[in-house]
Scaffold this active site. Structure first.
Site, PDB file in Angstrom:
ATOM      1  N   HIS A 106       5.845   6.278   8.321  1.00 26.76           N
ATOM      2  CA  HIS A 106       5.266   5.160   7.574  1.00 26.76           C
ATOM      3  C   HIS A 106       6.260   4.769   6.487  1.00 26.76           C
ATOM      4  CE1 HIS A 106       2.866   2.579   5.231  1.00 26.76           C
ATOM      5  NE2 HIS A 106       2.675   3.443   4.244  1.00 26.76           N
ATOM      6  N   ASN A 115       6.190  -2.151   2.276  1.00 29.56           N
ATOM      7  CA  ASN A 115       5.146  -1.323   2.870  1.00 29.56           C
ATOM      8  C   ASN A 115       4.137  -2.250   3.551  1.00 29.56           C
ATOM      9  OD1 ASN A 115       2.916   0.246   3.409  1.00 29.56           O
ATOM     10  ND2 ASN A 115       2.862   1.267   1.423  1.00 29.56           N
ATOM     11  N   CYS A 169      -2.901   3.136   5.242  1.00 30.94           N
ATOM     12  CA  CYS A 169      -1.545   3.230   5.796  1.00 30.94           C
ATOM     13  C   CYS A 169      -1.460   4.202   6.976  1.00 30.94           C
ATOM     14  CB  CYS A 169      -0.549   3.643   4.715  1.00 30.94           C
ATOM     15  SG  CYS A 169      -0.395   2.401   3.423  1.00 30.94           S
TER      16      CYS A 169
HETATM   17  N1  ACO Z   1       9.519  -2.623 -12.236  1.00 31.19           N
HETATM   18  C1  ACO Z   1       9.997  -1.993 -13.308  1.00 31.19           C
HETATM   19  N2  ACO Z   1       9.393  -0.914 -13.852  1.00 31.19           N
HETATM   20  C2  ACO Z   1       8.278  -0.469 -13.237  1.00 31.19           C
HETATM   21  C3  ACO Z   1       7.735  -1.081 -12.109  1.00 31.19           C
HETATM   22  C4  ACO Z   1       8.399  -2.215 -11.596  1.00 31.19           C
HETATM   23  N3  ACO Z   1       7.971  -2.877 -10.507  1.00 31.19           N
HETATM   24  N4  ACO Z   1       6.633  -0.414 -11.726  1.00 31.19           N
HETATM   25  C5  ACO Z   1       6.478   0.593 -12.589  1.00 31.19           C
HETATM   26  N5  ACO Z   1       7.467   0.573 -13.521  1.00 31.19           N
HETATM   27  C6  ACO Z   1       7.682   1.484 -14.640  1.00 31.19           C
HETATM   28  C7  ACO Z   1       6.426   2.222 -15.049  1.00 31.19           C
HETATM   29  O1  ACO Z   1       5.643   1.437 -15.920  1.00 31.19           O
HETATM   30  C8  ACO Z   1       6.996   3.445 -15.711  1.00 31.19           C
HETATM   31  O2  ACO Z   1       7.405   3.096 -17.026  1.00 31.19           O
HETATM   32  P1  ACO Z   1       7.191   4.138 -18.249  1.00 31.19           P
HETATM   33  O3  ACO Z   1       8.042   5.324 -17.875  1.00 31.19           O
HETATM   34  O4  ACO Z   1       7.682   3.357 -19.398  1.00 31.19           O
HETATM   35  O5  ACO Z   1       5.731   4.440 -18.251  1.00 31.19           O
HETATM   36  C9  ACO Z   1       8.260   3.726 -14.913  1.00 31.19           C
HETATM   37  O6  ACO Z   1       8.579   2.499 -14.228  1.00 31.19           O
HETATM   38  C10 ACO Z   1       8.095   4.827 -13.892  1.00 31.19           C
HETATM   39  O7  ACO Z   1       6.889   4.595 -13.147  1.00 31.19           O
HETATM   40  P2  ACO Z   1       6.381   5.601 -12.020  1.00 31.19           P
HETATM   41  O8  ACO Z   1       5.085   5.093 -11.481  1.00 31.19           O
HETATM   42  O9  ACO Z   1       6.434   6.997 -12.551  1.00 31.19           O
HETATM   43  O10 ACO Z   1       7.557   5.405 -10.949  1.00 31.19           O
HETATM   44  P3  ACO Z   1       7.817   6.186  -9.637  1.00 31.19           P
HETATM   45  O11 ACO Z   1       9.182   6.695  -9.628  1.00 31.19           O
HETATM   46  O12 ACO Z   1       6.718   7.137  -9.295  1.00 31.19           O
HETATM   47  O13 ACO Z   1       7.781   5.001  -8.530  1.00 31.19           O
HETATM   48  C11 ACO Z   1       6.279   4.160  -6.856  1.00 31.19           C
HETATM   49  C12 ACO Z   1       6.587   4.258  -8.348  1.00 31.19           C
HETATM   50  C13 ACO Z   1       7.384   3.381  -6.201  1.00 31.19           C
HETATM   51  C14 ACO Z   1       4.945   3.432  -6.683  1.00 31.19           C
HETATM   52  C15 ACO Z   1       6.203   5.582  -6.237  1.00 31.19           C
HETATM   53  O14 ACO Z   1       5.445   6.426  -7.073  1.00 31.19           O
HETATM   54  C16 ACO Z   1       5.619   5.610  -4.853  1.00 31.19           C
HETATM   55  O15 ACO Z   1       6.198   5.124  -3.908  1.00 31.19           O
HETATM   56  N6  ACO Z   1       4.437   6.254  -4.691  1.00 31.19           N
HETATM   57  C17 ACO Z   1       3.842   6.539  -3.395  1.00 31.19           C
HETATM   58  C18 ACO Z   1       3.229   5.329  -2.773  1.00 31.19           C
HETATM   59  C19 ACO Z   1       2.591   5.688  -1.448  1.00 31.19           C
HETATM   60  O16 ACO Z   1       3.105   6.483  -0.675  1.00 31.19           O
HETATM   61  N7  ACO Z   1       1.417   5.139  -1.164  1.00 31.19           N
HETATM   62  C20 ACO Z   1       0.716   5.476   0.056  1.00 31.19           C
HETATM   63  C21 ACO Z   1       0.642   4.362   0.974  1.00 31.19           C
HETATM   64  S1  ACO Z   1      -0.087   2.908   0.290  1.00 31.19           S
HETATM   65  C22 ACO Z   1      -1.648   2.627   1.027  1.00 31.19           C
HETATM   66  O17 ACO Z   1      -2.234   3.466   1.617  1.00 31.19           O
HETATM   67  C23 ACO Z   1      -2.249   1.281   0.795  1.00 31.19           C
END
Ligand code: ACO
Length: 327
Positions: A254, A284, A114
């Site tokens: 980004h 993304n 990214c």
């Molecule tokens: N729908 C419903 N529930 C979901 C989903 C979904 N699509 N995905 C995960 N959940 C659930 C999980 O299983 C978890 O359930 P649990 O509490 O029962 O275990 C709950 O939702 C919370 O999950 P988290 O992973 O803690 O959610 P978070 O608030 O962290 O959001 C996300 C997840 C959106 C991925 C976030 O962490 C994020 O944006 N992270 C950074 C991503 C990023 O910047 N990446 C870098 C660039 S990518 C690259 O380089 C290719």
């Protein structure tokens, strides 16, 4: 005045097919509400099965070249930042060179996930500053949808396909790229990875069965590092250029997560009206997100000549990068 590089043209392209959160509700156990609240994404674009990263790159590049008034034969170098190239070799940049008819250009791909576009901007800027090249085409392009596990709700709701391109030209004026900054922490490589298909796990029936050819991400761990790192990054980028946050016209981040973007904007005390956002429409798009957002604000007339704009990215590697531009 020492030599600088300046972006003289921008272009972008996204596939026509729209996949919204309600479509995803039918594929995996998720909801429109969860996706919007946790990420800010409403819909994303998906390439047709025959559409490749170089096809998307071509459309974005044609627009950038037209905006710059540069002909393909005048380009000295093509860099494509991508982690979803047409094939492992040759480079997507070489394929794009053929499609464009840019026969005088060198061509290579660059992979910083990214952060790829800003890594590419840093490389291109330094080639120009060194006097090696005068006109460079830099593209950020991804067909993420072909590398996503459509059974994994933690990743498949996040990504989309698209391409953005810029033309960089040498200038001795005051406007242009003021500084670029690139960083990495390889200790955290397994936070975001696509483990199969390389020399560690070459393609085999086992890698396919274990779904190793798809993106894996420790989302929550990545989120925390991203917020902390980006807050420091944007402050330092301004500091080295002696520019105050209040002097910024636009932040072009980004587009991974609206909550990450809002935290960065808050650290800069910047109103969200001065932040370029497209993840609600495109998700993304990895290395394409910044050049697409830049193209949108340029074409909308949201940045004017002489204004400061700050670009920042964070992604797999882990990698992070920034650039300050006097537009
Ligand atoms: N729908 C419903 N529930 C979901 C989903 C979904 N699509 N995905 C995960 N959940 C659930 C999980 O299983 C978890 O359930 P649990 O509490 O029962 O275990 C709950 O939702 C919370 O999950 P988290 O992973 O803690 O959610 P978070 O608030 O962290 O959001 C996300 C997840 C959106 C991925 C976030 O962490 C994020 O944006 N992270 C950074 C991503 C990023 O910047 N990446 C870098 C660039 S990518 C690259 O380089 C290719």
């Amino acid at each position: 005045m020492p030599l600088k590089s300046r972006i003289t043209g921008t272009g972008s392209y996204v596939p026509e097919k729209v996949l919204d959160n309600f479509d995803l509700e039918k594929k995996v156990d998720t909801s429109d509400e969860w996706i919007i609240e946790r990420t800010g994404i409403r819909e994303r674009r998906i390439a047709e099965s025959a559409e490749t990263t170089s096809d998307l790159s071509l459309e974005a590049s044609k627009k950038a070249l037209q905006a710059a008034g540069v002909k393909p034969k005048e380009i000295d170098l093509i860099i494509v930042a991508t982690m979803t190239g047409d094939m492992p070799m040759p480079s997507t940049a070489s394929i794009l060179q053929r499609k464009l008819g840019a026969k005088n250009a060198g061509a290579f791909d660059l992979n910083a996930a990214c952060s790829g576009f800003l890594y590419g901007l840093s490389v291109a800027d330094n080639f120009v500053k060194a006097g090696t090249f005068k006109k460079i085409l830099l593209v950020g392009a991804e067909v993420m949808s072909k590398f996503i596990d459509w059974k994994d709700r933690t990743t498949c709701v996040l990504f989309g396909d698209g391409a953005g391109a810029v033309v960089l030209e040498a200038t001795s004026g005051k406007r242009g790229i003021l500084s670029t900054h690139i960083y990495s922490d390889g200790n955290l490589w397994d936070f975001i990875c696509l483990p199969g298909g390389g020399s560690e796990h070459p393609p085999s029936l086992k890698t396919i069965k274990n779904r190793m050819h798809f993106v894996k991400m420790k989302g929550n761990e990545t989120f925390k590092v991203a917020v902390r790192t980006l807050e420091k990054l944007v402050i330092n980028t301004l500091k080295v250029n002696n520019v105050k946050p209040s002097e910024l016209a636009m932040l072009i981040p980004h587009q991974a997560n609206l909550r990450i973007i809002s935290a960065t904007a808050k650290r800069l005390k910047l109103s969200m009206s001065r932040v370029a956002i497209n993840l609600d429409r495109y998700g993304n798009t990895s290395s394409a997100s910044i050049p697409i957002a830049l193209d949108e604000v340029v074409r909308d007339g949201r940045i004017r000549n002489g204004e400061y704009i700050l670009l920042e990215a964070f992604g797999s590697g882990l990698t992070w990068a920034s650039a300050l531009i006097k537009w």
